[in-house]
Design a protein around this motif. Structure first.
Motif, PDB file in Angstrom:
ATOM      1  N   GLY A 551       0.896  -1.251   0.078  1.00  0.00           N
ATOM      2  CA  GLY A 551       0.048   0.148   0.175  1.00  0.00           C
ATOM      3  C   GLY A 551       0.765   1.310   0.112  1.00  0.00           C
ATOM      4  O   GLY A 551       0.453   2.368  -0.392  1.00  0.00           O
ATOM      5  N   GLN A 552       1.994   1.026   0.468  1.00  0.00           N
ATOM      6  CA  GLN A 552       2.893   2.235   0.360  1.00  0.00           C
ATOM      7  C   GLN A 552       3.801   2.537  -0.991  1.00  0.00           C
ATOM      8  O   GLN A 552       4.527   3.475  -1.054  1.00  0.00           O
ATOM      9  CB  GLN A 552       4.012   2.202   1.366  1.00  0.00           C
ATOM     10  N   VAL A 553       3.845   1.526  -1.878  1.00  0.00           N
ATOM     11  CA  VAL A 553       4.730   1.377  -2.703  1.00  0.00           C
ATOM     12  C   VAL A 553       4.613   2.649  -3.806  1.00  0.00           C
ATOM     13  O   VAL A 553       5.613   3.241  -4.169  1.00  0.00           O
ATOM     14  CB  VAL A 553       4.623  -0.087  -3.847  1.00  0.00           C
ATOM     15  N   VAL A 554       3.392   3.030  -4.077  1.00  0.00           N
ATOM     16  CA  VAL A 554       3.093   4.107  -4.981  1.00  0.00           C
ATOM     17  C   VAL A 554       3.747   5.331  -4.454  1.00  0.00           C
ATOM     18  O   VAL A 554       4.385   6.182  -5.064  1.00  0.00           O
ATOM     19  CB  VAL A 554       1.739   4.378  -5.223  1.00  0.00           C
ATOM     20  N   ASP A 555       3.373   5.730  -3.240  1.00  0.00           N
ATOM     21  CA  ASP A 555       4.181   7.016  -2.649  1.00  0.00           C
ATOM     22  C   ASP A 555       5.658   6.768  -2.581  1.00  0.00           C
ATOM     23  O   ASP A 555       6.388   7.860  -2.673  1.00  0.00           O
ATOM     24  CB  ASP A 555       3.485   7.104  -1.342  1.00  0.00           C
ATOM     25  N   VAL A 556       6.302   5.572  -1.912  1.00  0.00           N
ATOM     26  CA  VAL A 556       7.587   5.585  -2.086  1.00  0.00           C
ATOM     27  C   VAL A 556       8.260   5.699  -3.635  1.00  0.00           C
ATOM     28  O   VAL A 556       9.083   6.575  -3.724  1.00  0.00           O
ATOM     29  CB  VAL A 556       7.833   4.304  -1.601  1.00  0.00           C
ATOM     30  N   VAL A 557       7.766   5.139  -4.568  1.00  0.00           N
ATOM     31  CA  VAL A 557       8.374   5.320  -5.679  1.00  0.00           C
ATOM     32  C   VAL A 557       8.028   6.597  -6.233  1.00  0.00           C
ATOM     33  O   VAL A 557       9.186   7.137  -6.903  1.00  0.00           O
ATOM     34  CB  VAL A 557       7.465   4.175  -6.888  1.00  0.00           C
ATOM     35  N   ARG A 558       6.950   7.130  -6.050  1.00  0.00           N
ATOM     36  CA  ARG A 558       6.845   8.574  -6.539  1.00  0.00           C
ATOM     37  C   ARG A 558       7.965   9.636  -5.718  1.00  0.00           C
ATOM     38  O   ARG A 558       8.579  10.460  -6.199  1.00  0.00           O
ATOM     39  CB  ARG A 558       5.561   9.247  -6.090  1.00  0.00           C
ATOM     40  N   GLN A 559       8.302   9.301  -4.430  1.00  0.00           N
ATOM     41  CA  GLN A 559       9.324  10.072  -3.764  1.00  0.00           C
ATOM     42  C   GLN A 559      10.636   9.815  -4.457  1.00  0.00           C
ATOM     43  O   GLN A 559      11.501  10.630  -4.340  1.00  0.00           O
ATOM     44  CB  GLN A 559       9.090   9.806  -2.238  1.00  0.00           C
ATOM     45  N   ILE A 560      11.004   8.669  -4.549  1.00  0.00           N
ATOM     46  CA  ILE A 560      12.201   8.236  -5.122  1.00  0.00           C
ATOM     47  C   ILE A 560      12.423   9.053  -6.308  1.00  0.00           C
ATOM     48  O   ILE A 560      13.546   9.369  -6.710  1.00  0.00           O
ATOM     49  CB  ILE A 560      12.483   6.669  -5.414  1.00  0.00           C
ATOM     50  N   LEU A 577      10.038  -0.436 -13.115  1.00  0.00           N
ATOM     51  CA  LEU A 577       9.768  -1.453 -13.526  1.00  0.00           C
ATOM     52  C   LEU A 577       8.576  -2.359 -12.690  1.00  0.00           C
ATOM     53  O   LEU A 577       8.902  -2.134 -11.332  1.00  0.00           O
ATOM     54  CB  LEU A 577      10.936  -2.368 -14.008  1.00  0.00           C
ATOM     55  N   ALA A 578       7.523  -2.893 -12.981  1.00  0.00           N
ATOM     56  CA  ALA A 578       6.889  -3.767 -12.224  1.00  0.00           C
ATOM     57  C   ALA A 578       6.160  -4.837 -12.904  1.00  0.00           C
ATOM     58  O   ALA A 578       6.317  -4.952 -14.201  1.00  0.00           O
ATOM     59  CB  ALA A 578       5.683  -3.087 -11.431  1.00  0.00           C
ATOM     60  N   PRO A 579       5.940  -6.177 -12.046  1.00  0.00           N
ATOM     61  CA  PRO A 579       5.682  -7.384 -12.802  1.00  0.00           C
ATOM     62  C   PRO A 579       4.135  -7.568 -13.271  1.00  0.00           C
ATOM     63  O   PRO A 579       3.665  -8.157 -14.031  1.00  0.00           O
ATOM     64  CB  PRO A 579       6.057  -8.427 -12.108  1.00  0.00           C
ATOM     65  N   MET A 580       3.257  -6.451 -12.496  1.00  0.00           N
ATOM     66  CA  MET A 580       1.789  -6.614 -12.751  1.00  0.00           C
ATOM     67  C   MET A 580       1.154  -5.327 -12.978  1.00  0.00           C
ATOM     68  O   MET A 580       1.692  -4.334 -12.709  1.00  0.00           O
ATOM     69  CB  MET A 580       1.149  -7.361 -11.419  1.00  0.00           C
ATOM     70  N   TYR A 581       0.079  -5.454 -13.583  1.00  0.00           N
ATOM     71  CA  TYR A 581      -0.472  -4.295 -13.978  1.00  0.00           C
ATOM     72  C   TYR A 581      -1.859  -3.640 -13.284  1.00  0.00           C
ATOM     73  O   TYR A 581      -1.907  -2.582 -12.850  1.00  0.00           O
ATOM     74  CB  TYR A 581      -1.445  -4.381 -15.509  1.00  0.00           C
ATOM     75  N   ARG A 582      -2.240  -4.616 -12.489  1.00  0.00           N
ATOM     76  CA  ARG A 582      -3.672  -4.577 -11.598  1.00  0.00           C
ATOM     77  C   ARG A 582      -3.122  -4.186 -10.106  1.00  0.00           C
ATOM     78  O   ARG A 582      -2.047  -4.852  -9.808  1.00  0.00           O
ATOM     79  CB  ARG A 582      -4.576  -5.562 -11.739  1.00  0.00           C
ATOM     80  N   GLY A 583      -3.940  -3.745  -9.376  1.00  0.00           N
ATOM     81  CA  GLY A 583      -3.546  -3.759  -7.776  1.00  0.00           C
ATOM     82  C   GLY A 583      -2.966  -2.599  -7.312  1.00  0.00           C
ATOM     83  O   GLY A 583      -2.545  -1.553  -8.220  1.00  0.00           O
ATOM     84  N   PRO A 584      -3.048  -2.347  -5.987  1.00  0.00           N
ATOM     85  CA  PRO A 584      -2.590  -1.112  -5.691  1.00  0.00           C
ATOM     86  C   PRO A 584      -1.001  -0.850  -5.949  1.00  0.00           C
ATOM     87  O   PRO A 584      -0.569   0.507  -5.703  1.00  0.00           O
ATOM     88  CB  PRO A 584      -2.687  -1.134  -3.884  1.00  0.00           C
ATOM     89  N   ALA A 585      -0.177  -1.814  -6.093  1.00  0.00           N
ATOM     90  CA  ALA A 585       1.106  -1.523  -6.543  1.00  0.00           C
ATOM     91  C   ALA A 585       1.340  -1.870  -8.047  1.00  0.00           C
ATOM     92  O   ALA A 585       2.458  -2.228  -8.301  1.00  0.00           O
ATOM     93  CB  ALA A 585       2.060  -2.161  -5.654  1.00  0.00           C
ATOM     94  N   GLY A 586       0.558  -2.017  -8.653  1.00  0.00           N
ATOM     95  CA  GLY A 586       0.662  -2.236 -10.239  1.00  0.00           C
ATOM     96  C   GLY A 586       1.121  -1.155 -11.124  1.00  0.00           C
ATOM     97  O   GLY A 586       0.933  -0.043 -10.728  1.00  0.00           O
ATOM     98  N   ILE A 587       1.256  -1.834 -12.206  1.00  0.00           N
ATOM     99  CA  ILE A 587       1.684  -0.665 -13.187  1.00  0.00           C
ATOM    100  C   ILE A 587       0.831   0.524 -13.489  1.00  0.00           C
ATOM    101  O   ILE A 587       1.172   1.597 -13.520  1.00  0.00           O
ATOM    102  CB  ILE A 587       2.075  -1.368 -14.598  1.00  0.00           C
ATOM    103  N   ASP A 588      -0.516   0.128 -13.721  1.00  0.00           N
ATOM    104  CA  ASP A 588      -1.557   1.070 -13.923  1.00  0.00           C
ATOM    105  C   ASP A 588      -1.433   2.276 -12.823  1.00  0.00           C
ATOM    106  O   ASP A 588      -1.546   3.523 -13.170  1.00  0.00           O
ATOM    107  CB  ASP A 588      -2.792   0.570 -13.983  1.00  0.00           C
ATOM    108  N   GLN A 589      -1.502   1.871 -11.712  1.00  0.00           N
ATOM    109  CA  GLN A 589      -1.479   2.702 -10.553  1.00  0.00           C
ATOM    110  C   GLN A 589      -0.125   3.640 -10.356  1.00  0.00           C
ATOM    111  O   GLN A 589      -0.202   4.850 -10.382  1.00  0.00           O
ATOM    112  CB  GLN A 589      -1.731   2.210  -9.224  1.00  0.00           C
ATOM    113  N   LEU A 590       1.105   2.980 -10.630  1.00  0.00           N
ATOM    114  CA  LEU A 590       2.204   3.639 -10.671  1.00  0.00           C
ATOM    115  C   LEU A 590       2.267   4.638 -11.905  1.00  0.00           C
ATOM    116  O   LEU A 590       2.684   5.718 -11.604  1.00  0.00           O
ATOM    117  CB  LEU A 590       3.223   2.695 -10.773  1.00  0.00           C
ATOM    118  N   ASN A 591       1.855   4.519 -12.957  1.00  0.00           N
ATOM    119  CA  ASN A 591       1.773   5.160 -14.228  1.00  0.00           C
ATOM    120  C   ASN A 591       1.123   6.715 -13.852  1.00  0.00           C
ATOM    121  O   ASN A 591       1.383   7.626 -14.159  1.00  0.00           O
ATOM    122  CB  ASN A 591       1.209   4.556 -15.389  1.00  0.00           C
ATOM    123  N   LYS A 592      -0.181   6.353 -13.248  1.00  0.00           N
ATOM    124  CA  LYS A 592      -1.049   7.390 -12.937  1.00  0.00           C
ATOM    125  C   LYS A 592      -0.387   8.433 -11.893  1.00  0.00           C
ATOM    126  O   LYS A 592      -0.456   9.676 -12.155  1.00  0.00           O
ATOM    127  CB  LYS A 592      -2.375   7.061 -12.190  1.00  0.00           C
TER     128      LYS A 592
END
Length: 786
Positions: A551-560, A577-592
Motif C-alpha cells: 500500500g506504500q509502494v506508489v508513494d515511495v516510488v513517487r518520492q524516489i 519496472l513492475a511485474p503486474m498491471y492491476r492492484g495497488p502496487a501495479g503498473i496502472d497505479q504507478l503510471n497514474k
C-alpha cells in the motif's frame, strides 16, 4: 404515433433520423461516428442533432436510419448516442426511392435508371425486388447484369441488418457481431446454429468459453464432436501462446482438455472420444502428431525449419582461415586503436567466431559481450579488406555487416556500442504487417556477417523466419543471456541452441572489478545461482533497498523518482519496472502517480482522454505493437509532442503525435490502443533496454509473478543505479523460485543429432567500473516509511 410504438415494441430506446455527415469510419473495424438529425425518438430530452457511434458499414449521407442504444457522456465530446444495433429506414415515396437507388450504393444505377425502376414498379419497388428479383425484368433497357447486381446489393444491405439483430440476440456486442458478419456474411447465424464452436477457429476474440455458452443454449454438451474439436485446438493454442510451449505431450493435452470440458459442467467426457478427436485433427492437418507430441502446424514447421537451416549453415565450407600472424597483427592494431587489451581467452573466442559459420556468445551482465562482438566485427572487416564506413557504399549496395535485435531500443544500443547501423529483426526481414515478411529463402538478406543481439527474446516463429532468410556464405553470430526471461512467444530458442551442443559457443562467466565495482552486477550474478546476498538491504554506491508495504509502494516510488529528478535526472533516465498491471502496487497505479509527478495538467497543456486514461503533451509512452511502415516497433519508448483536436484538421478527428527519437508517428483515437504510458512498464517490455536508474518494487502481492528470471532481467536493466523497494522476503522468495516448469520444445533434441557437439569456451572479461562519484541511490530517497 403508431410507427413509434412499432419501433419501440421490445422496450428498447431508439433514435430515428437523417444521416447528415460521416465524421469517422474505419473500414477495417467498421467503427463509425456520424451526425444525425433526429426525426423521431422515445428518448427525452433530445437535441435536434446528435452524434451517434457504433459499428456499421459506411452509412449513406441523406438516408434515414433507426439506431438502438443509449446516451453516454463522453469525457471530452459530451453526450453521444452509443448504438448497439441499427437498421436502414427504406424510403416510401417515389422521390425517396429514386434518391436511394441512385445514391452510389448500387453499382451501375444512376438517376435515369432509378427513375425507370420506380416508374415501372412504383414506390414499393424495393420491397417488390426483394420479394421477387424477376420483377426487374419488366424495367425497360435494364440489363440482366445490372438487375442481378442491384438485387444482390439490396439483399446484402438487408442481410446485414437482420444478421446484426440476430447476433445481438445471441449475446454478441456490435464489435464482435461485425467481425462475425465480415467472416461469414449472411450465413453467420446459420453457421453459428450449426456449429458455434467454429467461432473459436475463425474469429479472433472469441474463446472456447463463449462458444461453449452458445453451444449450451443450443443443446450441445458432453462429448459432442464439435465441442471436443474446439476444446482440443483451444487448449493447445493457449499452452503455446500463454505458457510458451511448442508442443504438449499427448497425455498432458488429453488431461487438460478433459479438465476444461468437465470443469464446465456440461456432462462427463470420454477419454477415448478426446483421443479420437486428436487423431482426426491430425489427419486433417489441424494438429501435427510426432512421437507422442502434439503441435500446432505453424510451430511444428517453424521448429523443423530452424533445425534444417542450422544444419545448412553448419554444413557450409568454413570461412577462409587466416594465418595466426595475420590475425594477431590485426588484433594488435585494433587493441591499440581502442586503447585496451583482450585477454588470451577472449582472443581465442574472437578467432573461433571468425572461423565458424555460426557462433553463439552468451553471458550475464558486465561480462563484456558487446566489447567482444565489437572485436569480432572490426577484425572481420580488417581481415576481409572491408570498409565499415557506410559512406563507402553506393545506394543499393549491401553493407557487409548486418546488426539486428528484437526491439528498436536494443538495436539502438547495439548501434551506439559498435558505431554501425542496426535495425530490428522485423525491419531486417522486411516485415509489413498483414503482408508478412518479404525476406525468406527466395529473397534472402544481403551481406557477409550477421550479428543478432538479445537472442533470448527471439521466439520459434521469428527464429525460423530469420534463419531461412540467411543465405549460404553468410557468417552468423548470436548474442544473448540465457538466464533472462524467455521470449514472449513460444519456445526458448537461445537456450535450446546452447544446450544442443552442436553450435560453437563461448560463455562469459567471470567479471573482474576494480576495488569500487558494480554491486548491481555482483547481485545479478548471485541471483543467477539462486543466492541473495546477506547485505541486500545495506546501502551501496550504486544499489539500495527501501522497505515498504504494498500500500506504500506508489508513494515511495513517487518520492524516489521526485528526488532523482531534483538531482538532475530526466524522466527518460528513470524507469520504474513492475511485474503486474492491476492492484495497488501495479503498473496502472504507478503510471497514474508518475504522470502526475512528471507531467501534471496545466493551463494550455493539451490532453486527450481515452476511457479513464489521459494522454498529455509531454507524456512518456510505450509502443505496444510493431509498426514497420513508421519504423516503430514493440517496446520503443517515445514522447507525446503534439495533440490536434478534430475541429482543427481536415481528417475531422483527434490526432496524437509521438516522437520516437525523432521519428514522429501520428495516432488517431482508434489507434491509441497501440500505446500506453511508460513511466512504469512491465519487465517483459523493458527487456532489451537499459536505463541509468531503475526503480524496482517487489512486494508479496506480486507473488504469482515473482520468479528468478523475471527479477534477474529487471535488475540487469540498470546501468548505473538500482533502487529496490518493498519487502525483502518477497525478493528472496522470487530469487528462490525457478520458472514454473520448463517450456516443452524439441529443438535441442532434434539439433543434437545433426552434428558433432562443440566444446564450450568460458571467458572471463574485465570491464570498467560504471559508478558515478559522490552519488548513491539513497540520494533519490527520503525517509524510510514505517
Amino acid at each position: 404515433m403508431q410507427e413509434q410504438q412499432i419501433l419501440a415494441l421490445d422496450g428498447r430506446t431508439f433514435i430515428k433520423g437523417v444521416c447528415l455527415a460521416v465524421i469517422f469510419h474505419n473500414e477495417e473495424t467498421l467503427y463509425t461516428v456520424v451526425r444525425v438529425r433526429v426525426e423521431e425518438t422515445n428518448e427525452a430530452p433530445v437535441e435536434e442533432e446528435v452524434v451517434v457511434t457504433g459499428y456499421f458499414p459506411r452509412l449513406n449521407e441523406g438516408d434515414v436510419y433507426i439506431f438502438y442504444g443509449q446516451f453516454r457522456q463522453h469525457p471530452r465530446f459530451g453526450r453521444q448516442y452509443a448504438a448497439s444495433q441499427f437498421r436502414k429506414q427504406l424510403p416510401n415515396t417515389k422521390e425517396g426511392v429514386i434518391h436511394y437507388l441512385s445514391s452510389g450504393l448500387f453499382k451501375g444505377i444512376g438517376k435515369k435508371t432509378a427513375a425507370a425502376i420506380v416508374e415501372t414498379l412504383g414506390e414499393n419497388a424495393i420491397a417488390a425486388i426483394l420479394r421477387d428479383p424477376r420483377a426487374l425484368e419488366r424495367v425497360p433497357k435494364l440489363t440482366k447484369k445490372k438487375a442481378k447486381q442491384l438485387y444482390d446489393a439490396l439483399r446484402a444491405h438487408e442481410g446485414l441488418e437482420q444478421t446484426m439483430i440476430a447476433l445481438a440476440q445471441l449475446g454478441f456486442g456490435p464489435q464482435l457481431a461485425m467481425k462475425i458478419y465480415q467472416a461469414y456474411g449472411e450465413e453467420a447465424v446459420d453457421i453459428i446454429h450449426e456449429n458455434p464452436y467454429q467461432l473459436v477457429e475463425d474469429i479472433e476474440g472469441i474463446g472456447f468459453g463463449r462458444a461453449d455458452e452458445i453451444g449450451r443454449q443450443l443443446g450441445i454438451s458432453g462429448s459432442h464432436p464439435a465441442r471436443l474439436r474446439a476444446a482440443s485446438l483451444f487448449v493447445l493454442e493457449q499452452a503455446c501462446l500463454q505458457e510458451g510451449h511448442v508442443y504438449l505431450r499427448e497425455e498432458e493435452l488429453m488431461e487438460r482438455i478433459g479438465e476444461l470440458l468437465d470443469g464446465r459442467l456440461s456432462g462427463a467426457v470420454d477419454g477415448r472420444a478426446i483421443s479420437q478427436t486428436l487423431l482426426m485433427l491430425s489427419e486433417e492437418g489441424k494438429l501435427i502428431a510426432e512421437q507422442g507430441r502434439y503441435y500446432l502446424p505453424s510451430l511444428y514447421f517453424a521448429e523443423k525449419g530452424i533445425v534444417s537451416n542450422i544444419k545448412r549453415l553448419l554444413g557450409q565450407t568454413p570461412p577462409s582461415a587466416f594465418a595466426e600472424s595475420e590475425f594477431l597483427l590485426a588484433l594488435g592494431a585494433l587493441e591499440e586503436r581502442l586503447g585496451m587489451q583482450y585477454a588470451p581467452q577472449q582472443r581465442e573466442a574472437i578467432q573461433q567466431a571468425l572461423s565458424s559459420p555460426l557462433f553463439i556468445l552468451t553471458g550475464g551482465p558486465g561480462t563484456g559481450k558487446t566489447t567482444v562482438i565489437k572485436g569480432i566485427v572490426e577484425l572481420f572487416a580488417a581481415l576481409n579488406g572491408l570498409s565499415l564506413d557506410p559512406a563507402d557504399y553506393k545506394q543499393g549496395e549491401p553493407f557487409p555487416v548486418l546488426l539486428a535485435a528484437p526491439t528498436g531500443r536494443a538495436a539502438k544500443r547495439m548501434s551506439e556500442a559498435t558505431g554501425l547501423p542496426a535495425a530490428t529483426i522485423h525491419r531486417l526481414l522486411g516485415w509489413n504487417g498483414a503482408e508478412g515478411f518479404s525476406r525468406d529463402e527466395n529473397e534472402p538478406i544481403s551481406g557477409k556477417l550477421l550479428v543478432i543481439d538479445e537472442m533470448s527474446m527471439v521466439d520459434t516463429w521469428l527464429a525460423n523466419q530469420l534463419l531461412k532468410a540467411v543465405p549460404n556464405g553468410m557468417q552468423v553470430i548470436f548474442v544473448g543471456d540465457e538466464d533472462q526471461l524467455p521470449s514472449v512467444g513460444p519456445g526458448q530458442v537461445l537456450k535450446d541452441l546452447l544446450s544442443s551442443g552442436v553450435i560453437p559457443f563461448a560463455r562469459l562467466t567471470e567479471v573482474y572489478r576494480q576495488a569500487e565495482g558494480s554491486s548491481i552486477i555482483e547481485l545479478a550474478h548471485e541471483m543467477k545461482r539462486g543466492v541473495v546476498p546477506d547485505d541486500l538491504t545495506a546501502p551501496k554506491a550504486d544499489r539500495s533497498f527501501i522497505r515498504c508495504r504494498a500500500g506504500q509502494v506508489v508513494d515511495v516510488v513517487r518520492q524516489i523518482a521526485d528526488n532523482a529528478r531534483k538531482k538532475g535526472f530526466s524522466v527518460k533516465d528513470i524507469q520504474v519496472l513492475a511485474p503486474m498491471y492491476r492492484g495497488p502496487a501495479g503498473i496502472d497505479q504507478l503510471n497514474k502517480a508518475l504522470q502526475e509527478l512528471f507531467n501534471p495538467p496545466a493551463e494550455g497543456k493539451r490532453e486527450l482522454s481515452v476511457g479513464e486514461v489521459v494522454y498529455r503533451v509531454g507524456d512518456k509512452v510505450l509502443q505496444l505493437v510493431n509498426q514497420p511502415e513508421d519504423n516503430v516497433f514493440n517496446g520503443d519508448i517515445g514522447e507525446i509532442v503534439a495533440i490536434f483536436y478534430a475541429k482543427e484538421n481536415i481528417e475531422k478527428q483527434d490526432l496524437l503525435v509521438v516522437s520516437f527519437d525523432g521519428i514522429e508517428v501520428t495516432y488517431t483515437r482508434q489507434d491509441l490502443g497501440q500505446i500506453t504510458h511508460a513511466y512504469c512498464c512491465s519487465v517483459h517490455k523493458a527487456q532489451g533496454s537499459e536505463f541509468p536508474i531503475v526503480i524496482l518494487p517487489v512486494v508479496k502481492s506480486y507473488y504469482r509473478m515473482l520468479k528468478r528470471n523475471l527479477l534477474y532481467t529487471a535488475v540487469t536493466r540498470s546501468k548505473q543505479f538500482l533502487v529496490l523497494c518493498g519487502e525483502e522476503e518477497a525478493f528472496r522468495f522470487g530469487v528462490a523460485k525457478q520458472s514454473d516448469g520448463a517450456r516443452q520444445t524439441a529443438l535441442a533434441e532434434k539439433l543434437a543429432g545433426a552434428a558433432a557437439p562443440f566444446v564450450e569456451v568460458e571467458l572471463p572479461f574485465e570491464e570498467a567500473n560504471m559508478g558515478m562519484e559522490n552519488v548513491t541511490p539513497y540520494d533519490f530517497m527520503g525517509d524510510e516509511p514505517s
